[in-house]
Design an enzyme around this catalytic site. Structure first.
Site, PDB file in Angstrom:
ATOM      1  N   PRO A   1      65.309  58.444  72.034  1.00 13.44           N
ATOM      2  CA  PRO A   1      66.347  57.526  72.511  1.00 13.44           C
ATOM      3  C   PRO A   1      66.560  57.682  74.013  1.00 13.44           C
ATOM      4  O   PRO A   1      66.579  58.799  74.532  1.00 13.44           O
ATOM      5  CB  PRO A   1      67.593  57.952  71.722  1.00 13.44           C
ATOM      6  CG  PRO A   1      67.064  58.689  70.537  1.00 13.44           C
ATOM      7  CD  PRO A   1      65.773  59.316  70.943  1.00 13.44           C
TER       8      PRO A   1
ATOM      9  N   CYS B   1      33.331  43.758  79.852  1.00 13.77           N
ATOM     10  CA  CYS B   1      33.136  44.650  78.705  1.00 13.77           C
ATOM     11  C   CYS B   1      32.940  43.882  77.388  1.00 13.77           C
ATOM     12  O   CYS B   1      32.052  44.214  76.595  1.00 13.77           O
ATOM     13  CB  CYS B   1      34.305  45.611  78.589  1.00 13.77           C
ATOM     14  SG  CYS B   1      35.892  44.884  78.999  1.00 13.77           S
TER      15      CYS B   1
ATOM     16  N   ASN C   1      34.204  50.484  75.295  1.00 12.61           N
ATOM     17  CA  ASN C   1      34.251  49.561  76.440  1.00 12.61           C
ATOM     18  C   ASN C   1      34.034  50.256  77.770  1.00 12.61           C
ATOM     19  O   ASN C   1      33.606  49.625  78.738  1.00 12.61           O
ATOM     20  CB  ASN C   1      35.600  48.823  76.470  1.00 12.61           C
ATOM     21  CG  ASN C   1      36.782  49.765  76.429  1.00 12.61           C
ATOM     22  OD1 ASN C   1      36.986  50.464  75.441  1.00 12.61           O
ATOM     23  ND2 ASN C   1      37.575  49.805  77.484  1.00 12.61           N
TER      24      ASN C   1
ATOM     25  N   LYS D   1      43.924  58.093  99.167  1.00 13.01           N
ATOM     26  CA  LYS D   1      44.966  58.910  98.505  1.00 13.01           C
ATOM     27  C   LYS D   1      44.352  59.942  97.545  1.00 13.01           C
ATOM     28  O   LYS D   1      44.987  60.922  97.195  1.00 13.01           O
ATOM     29  CB  LYS D   1      45.996  58.017  97.814  1.00 13.01           C
ATOM     30  CG  LYS D   1      45.597  57.416  96.486  1.00 13.01           C
ATOM     31  CD  LYS D   1      46.817  56.748  95.842  1.00 13.01           C
ATOM     32  CE  LYS D   1      46.496  55.760  94.754  1.00 13.01           C
ATOM     33  NZ  LYS D   1      45.591  56.120  93.705  1.00 13.01           N
TER      34      LYS D   1
ATOM     35  N   ARG E   1      44.738  41.894  73.389  1.00  7.33           N
ATOM     36  CA  ARG E   1      44.907  43.327  73.698  1.00  7.33           C
ATOM     37  C   ARG E   1      45.565  43.999  72.507  1.00  7.33           C
ATOM     38  O   ARG E   1      46.560  43.476  71.967  1.00  7.33           O
ATOM     39  CB  ARG E   1      45.790  43.458  74.942  1.00  7.33           C
ATOM     40  CG  ARG E   1      45.866  44.847  75.488  1.00  7.33           C
ATOM     41  CD  ARG E   1      44.604  45.311  76.143  1.00  7.33           C
ATOM     42  NE  ARG E   1      44.370  44.676  77.426  1.00  7.33           N
ATOM     43  CZ  ARG E   1      43.211  44.724  78.069  1.00  7.33           C
ATOM     44  NH1 ARG E   1      42.178  45.373  77.565  1.00  7.33           N
ATOM     45  NH2 ARG E   1      43.066  44.126  79.232  1.00  7.33           N
TER      46      ARG E   1
ATOM     47  N   LYS F   1      35.486  34.214  81.006  1.00  4.53           N
ATOM     48  CA  LYS F   1      34.388  35.125  81.388  1.00  4.53           C
ATOM     49  C   LYS F   1      33.375  35.270  80.252  1.00  4.53           C
ATOM     50  O   LYS F   1      32.171  35.266  80.476  1.00  4.53           O
ATOM     51  CB  LYS F   1      34.949  36.526  81.710  1.00  4.53           C
ATOM     52  CG  LYS F   1      35.656  36.656  83.034  1.00  4.53           C
ATOM     53  CD  LYS F   1      36.270  38.059  83.133  1.00  4.53           C
ATOM     54  CE  LYS F   1      37.173  38.186  84.336  1.00  4.53           C
ATOM     55  NZ  LYS F   1      37.952  39.450  84.305  1.00  4.53           N
TER      56      LYS F   1
ATOM     57  N   ASN G   1      38.744  55.306  85.294  1.00 11.38           N
ATOM     58  CA  ASN G   1      38.190  55.417  83.933  1.00 11.38           C
ATOM     59  C   ASN G   1      36.689  55.173  83.919  1.00 11.38           C
ATOM     60  O   ASN G   1      35.924  55.925  83.316  1.00 11.38           O
ATOM     61  CB  ASN G   1      38.831  54.357  83.021  1.00 11.38           C
ATOM     62  CG  ASN G   1      40.251  54.709  82.659  1.00 11.38           C
ATOM     63  OD1 ASN G   1      40.603  55.877  82.598  1.00 11.38           O
ATOM     64  ND2 ASN G   1      41.058  53.698  82.422  1.00 11.38           N
TER      65      ASN G   1
ATOM     66  N   HIS H   1      36.410  48.472  72.127  1.00 10.57           N
ATOM     67  CA  HIS H   1      36.717  47.056  71.889  1.00 10.57           C
ATOM     68  C   HIS H   1      36.052  46.627  70.581  1.00 10.57           C
ATOM     69  O   HIS H   1      34.908  47.010  70.302  1.00 10.57           O
ATOM     70  CB  HIS H   1      36.146  46.178  73.005  1.00 10.57           C
ATOM     71  CG  HIS H   1      36.883  46.253  74.316  1.00 10.57           C
ATOM     72  ND1 HIS H   1      38.000  47.021  74.526  1.00 10.57           N
ATOM     73  CD2 HIS H   1      36.646  45.611  75.490  1.00 10.57           C
ATOM     74  CE1 HIS H   1      38.413  46.861  75.775  1.00 10.57           C
ATOM     75  NE2 HIS H   1      37.604  46.014  76.376  1.00 10.57           N
TER      76      HIS H   1
END
Ligand SMILES: NC(=O)c1ccc[n+]([C@@H]2O[C@H](COP(=O)([O-])OP(=O)(O)OC[C@H]3O[C@@H](n4cnc5c(N)ncnc54)[C@H](OP(=O)(O)O)[C@@H]3O)[C@@H](O)[C@H]2O)c1
Length: 340
Positions: free
Chosen positions: A180, A130, A316, A39, A236, A215, A13, A243
């Site tokens: 479902p 952030c 963020n 990978k 969260r 932090k 990201n 944010h």
């Protein structure tokens, strides 16, 4: 002549946003390398109108490269950042690994640009958390005027702060609520995040604070002023990007809300949107893809002698990570490397 720039974590990201922002801000790049884990070897990522093919961080030779923007998490940073720094490439790191090392500068360019000189100690510069980055952009100009004594902050942090897996979990869990048999159990987060909020980010510390809260406290002291007392609750929320923070500030001196609004209006990196009417404030969905830290709901807190409340919103992945890292690279270029 421009710079030879490496983006480590280019498939993530933050790494993808770094590539976008380097292109958007026309950072003077002569050559660019996009790195990730083995990978992802050969994965294509965008850099402006170009497409880059990712290489393996593990075998990359940093000799001759000027700046490496790292967004690979603390474990991989511990292995690879010292190698890059030893090869003469200045590392700007997004993980928390180096933030509290007294020999390594922790920089928000609008707040403490002079700390850049310390980069020479280890050839490494740290980017803050952030939640801290957007808060200190707002605190600094107010602190310069009326000296902040204490800050009480509550955060509303988006799932992208927890990386690609955080975004996937909110998306899959939300879809699963309607189909479902396709319910998705919590895995990245400790409890259901869809249609819920979780007052827990990072690990618990002995004090009862979480590491995310710690932090914010430690980083605000290092970046702005060790005398500022901070207490934080980090939460969260089911938002993909952006944010938000409710910030309560207590000053040494009285600061009128109108004066605070004017100070913030002219402060670097800030956009004030503060109308006392329906919708006269900024919410996370409106800040996505923007460079600014948005401030709304500025108002006196009359329950203490010199108090002020405000609402602070920022992307963020940008100010909280990629943008701040690119701004540090720009500062390094202007003040130290002087190419471009
Ligand atoms: N998201 C935020 O709001 C935010 C804000 C501030 C700081 N940060 C920090 O920025 C860093 C990256 O976060 P993110 O949200 O971008 O995470 P992410 O989306 O999960 O991406 C992680 C990136 O790191 C790479 N990587 C991981 N381990 C690696 C290894 N051993 N070798 C090489 N590459 C490796 C991954 O490559 P593969 O795809 O090949 O696995 C991927 O490119 C973290 O330290 C995070 O704490 C994030």
């Amino acid at each position: 002549m421009g710079y030879k720039v490496v983006v480590a974590g280019a498939t993530g990201n933050v790494g993808r946003e770094m590539l976008n922002i380097l292109a958007e801000r026309e950072f003077p790049v002569d050559e660019i390398a996009a790195l990730a884990s083995r990978k992802s070897l050969g994965t294509e990522v965008s850099f402006g109108d170009k497409t880059l093919t990712t290489k393996d961080l593990d075998t990359f030779d940093f000799s001759g490269w000027d700046i490496a923007l790292f967004a690979v998490g603390s474990d991989a940073t511990k292995t690879y950042a010292p190698k890059a720094a030893a090869a003469g490439c200045v590392v700007i790191d997004n993980s928390s690994l180096y933030r509290y090392d007294p020999d390594i500068p922790l920089i928000v360019p609008e707040v403490n640009p002079d700390a850049i000189e310390m980069y020479k100690n280890k050839n490494i510069i740290a980017n803050p958390n952030c939640s801290t980055a957007q808060m200190v952009v707002a605190l600094k100009p107010l602190h310069d005027r009326a000296k902040i004594k204490r800050v009480v902050v509550s955060t509303y942090q988006s799932v992208s702060g927890a990386g690609k897996e955080g975004i996937d979990e909110l998306w899959d869990q939300t879809k699963g609520m309607y189909v479902p048999g396709q319910e998705v159990a919590p895995s990245k987060f400790t409890k259901q995040i869809a249609f819920n909020v979780i007052p827990h980010i990072d690990v618990f510390m002995d004090s009862g604070d979480t590491k995310e809260e710690w932090k914010m406290i430690a980083e605000t002291k290092k970046i702005v002023d060790p005398a500022i007392k901070v207490t934080a609750t980090c939460v969260r929320v089911p938002v993909f990007v952006g944010h938000s923070e409710s910030i309560n500030i207590e000053f040494e001196e009285f600061l009128d809300e109108d004066e605070a609004r004017e100070i913030l209006r002219t402060a670097p990196g800030i956009l004030v949107v503060d109308k006392r009417e329906n919708g006269g404030y900024v919410t996370p969905v409106e800040c996505v893809g923007d460079f600014a830290t948005f401030i709304s709901r500025i108002r006196q807190d009359v329950t203490v002698e010199n108090g002020l409340n405000l609402w602070c919103v920022s992307d963020n992945l940008r100010k909280g990570a990629a943008l701040n890292a690119v701004q540090i690279a720009e500062l390094l270029g202007r003040r130290v490397l002087k190419k471009g």
